[in-house]
Scaffold this motif. Structure first.
Motif, PDB file in Angstrom:
ATOM      1  N   ARG A 184      -8.344   7.692   3.484  1.00 47.26           N
ATOM      2  CA  ARG A 184      -8.559   6.838   4.648  1.00 47.26           C
ATOM      3  C   ARG A 184      -9.827   7.281   5.380  1.00 47.26           C
ATOM      4  N   ALA A 221       0.871  -1.186   0.000  1.00 46.29           N
ATOM      5  CA  ALA A 221       0.000   0.000   0.000  1.00 46.29           C
ATOM      6  C   ALA A 221       0.901   1.226   0.000  1.00 46.29           C
ATOM      7  N   LEU A 231       1.048   3.017  -7.973  1.00 50.35           N
ATOM      8  CA  LEU A 231      -0.416   3.052  -7.880  1.00 50.35           C
ATOM      9  C   LEU A 231      -0.992   4.448  -8.087  1.00 50.35           C
ATOM     10  N   MET A 273       2.448  -3.521  -7.361  1.00 53.70           N
ATOM     11  CA  MET A 273       2.636  -3.270  -5.919  1.00 53.70           C
ATOM     12  C   MET A 273       3.331  -4.463  -5.256  1.00 53.70           C
ATOM     13  N   GLY A 309      -0.242   3.896   1.753  1.00 56.14           N
ATOM     14  CA  GLY A 309      -0.501   4.321   3.132  1.00 56.14           C
ATOM     15  C   GLY A 309       0.135   3.352   4.116  1.00 56.14           C
TER      16      GLY A 309
HETATM   17  C1  GLV Z   1      -4.431   1.843  -0.193  1.00 60.02           C
HETATM   18  O1  GLV Z   1      -5.300   2.391   0.385  1.00 60.02           O
HETATM   19  C2  GLV Z   1      -3.063   2.254  -0.148  1.00 60.02           C
HETATM   20  O2  GLV Z   1      -2.675   2.967   0.783  1.00 60.02           O
HETATM   21  O3  GLV Z   1      -2.317   1.840  -1.033  1.00 60.02           O
END
Ligand code: GLV
Ligand code: GLV
Length: 328
Positions: free
Chosen positions: A238, A76, A101, A298, A78
């Motif tokens: 979020r 991710a 992403l 990812m 985040g």
């Molecule tokens: C998804 O929410 C991320 O943080 O990649």
């Protein structure tokens, strides 16, 4: 002996095969069920590395149990699920997956904006339920996107490419961020403003800020009341940045027009949740980066980061930069 990696969610065979070339791989076998806490705590004891997802809570208890743990590769951008201070204290590198992403998540955020403004989900349900009787002048009439003002809260990489998409729709772009973003100002004509100015001026308020102690609970009833009555609120970052009770009340009271949400306080959100009962809420199950290409990219980034750590190179996307200093 090969380093041991524990993967907290079932990932595709091709990624497992790549990992197996260099690591002893152990993996939670389910794709749609989170690894139980006690299993994570047990597995981390032997692991040199973890490959994790955002629903895993990596706190001091996990880092204390991980006696051999060197790196956490979180799939991710985040990383609010990870106690960075504890990771650094235990000399564990934390890596995320930014960049790969960015465009994909911006596409989804903009799609959510379009879907909410043009009532696309309601319309799609309407036709499949056999309710379409005739063309009619205001049938499922939504609101225009082009030439409106988009207010981006959190002008990071994703915010910037959302702005790029907005420019293609001839939107006026305003933004609020911790720091000024000169590239977005020069290339896209984005205008910096205070949060209050943004809330008052934007037709679309789009939240793309990371969850931090500063952004937690940023959107309360007061913030919704400062928006236009016609405003549409989009959240693709979020859930906990928003007080969901306040959002529900603002929508019920007609203080804002609609909301498009890809993220929630509790994920998965309960299907009985009041927000999901509202016609003017478009809800998605946290799929911002969910394309096959991007999810694989990812996972590859996670593998690259593990490889760097075990080859004693600096990983490309290290989050806790103090980790590098602590190695010497
Ligand atoms: C998804 O929410 C991320 O943080 O990649
Ligand atoms: C990171 O990629 C961000 O958009 O904040």
């Amino acid at each position: 002996m090969k380093p041991r990696v524990y993967v907290t969610r079932k990932i595709p065979g091709e990624i497992v095969a790549r990992l197996q070339e260099d690591y002893e791989v152990d993996m939670w076998p389910k794709e749609d069920v989170q690894v139980p806490r006690e299993i994570l705590l047990e597995k981390v004891k032997k692991a040199d590395a973890l490959l994790t997802v955002i629903s895993d809570r990596l706190d001091d208890e996990v880092f204390s149990a991980g006696e051999h743990l060197k790196v956490v590769a979180n799939m991710a951008v985040g990383y609010d699920n990870i106690d960075l201070e504890s990771a650094s204290r235990h000399n564990v590198a934390v890596c995320n997956t930014p960049d790969v992403l960015t465009d994909t998540t911006a596409d989804l955020a903009f799609a959510l904006l379009l879907a909410t403004a043009r009532r696309m989900i309601e319309a799609a349900e309407f036709i499949k339920e056999g309710k379409w009787k005739s063309w009619s002048p205001l049938l499922l009439a939504g609101t225009d996107v082009h030439h409106k003002t988009i207010g981006i809260v959190g002008m990071g990489k994703i915010g910037t490419v959302v702005a790029k998409r907005a420019a293609g729709f001839d939107m006026e772009i305003i933004y609020h961020n911790r720091n000024r973003h000169e590239v977005a100002e020069e290339m896209l004509g984005a205008r910096y403003c205070s949060l209050d100015e943004l809330l008052a001026e934007a037709d679309f308020v789009v939240c793309l800020a990371p969850l931090t102690s500063e952004t937690k609970g940023l959107f309360q009833r007061e913030q919704f009341q400062k928006m236009k009555k016609e405003a549409i609120f989009i959240n693709a970052s979020r859930g906990p940045i928003v007080n969901e009770d306040a959002l529900y009340e603002a929508l019920q009271a007609g203080e804002i027009a609609a909301a498009g949400l890809d993220v929630f306080n509790e994920e998965p959100i309960d299907a009985d949740h009041p927000l999901l009962q509202l016609k003017n809420v478009v809800a998605l199950p946290h799929i911002g980066s969910a394309t096959k290409e991007t999810r694989l990219a990812m996972m590859e980034t996670c593998c690259d980061n593990l490889d760097a750590i075990f080859a004693d190179r600096a990983p490309k996307t290290l989050v806790n930069k103090d980790f590098l200093g602590s190695r010497n």
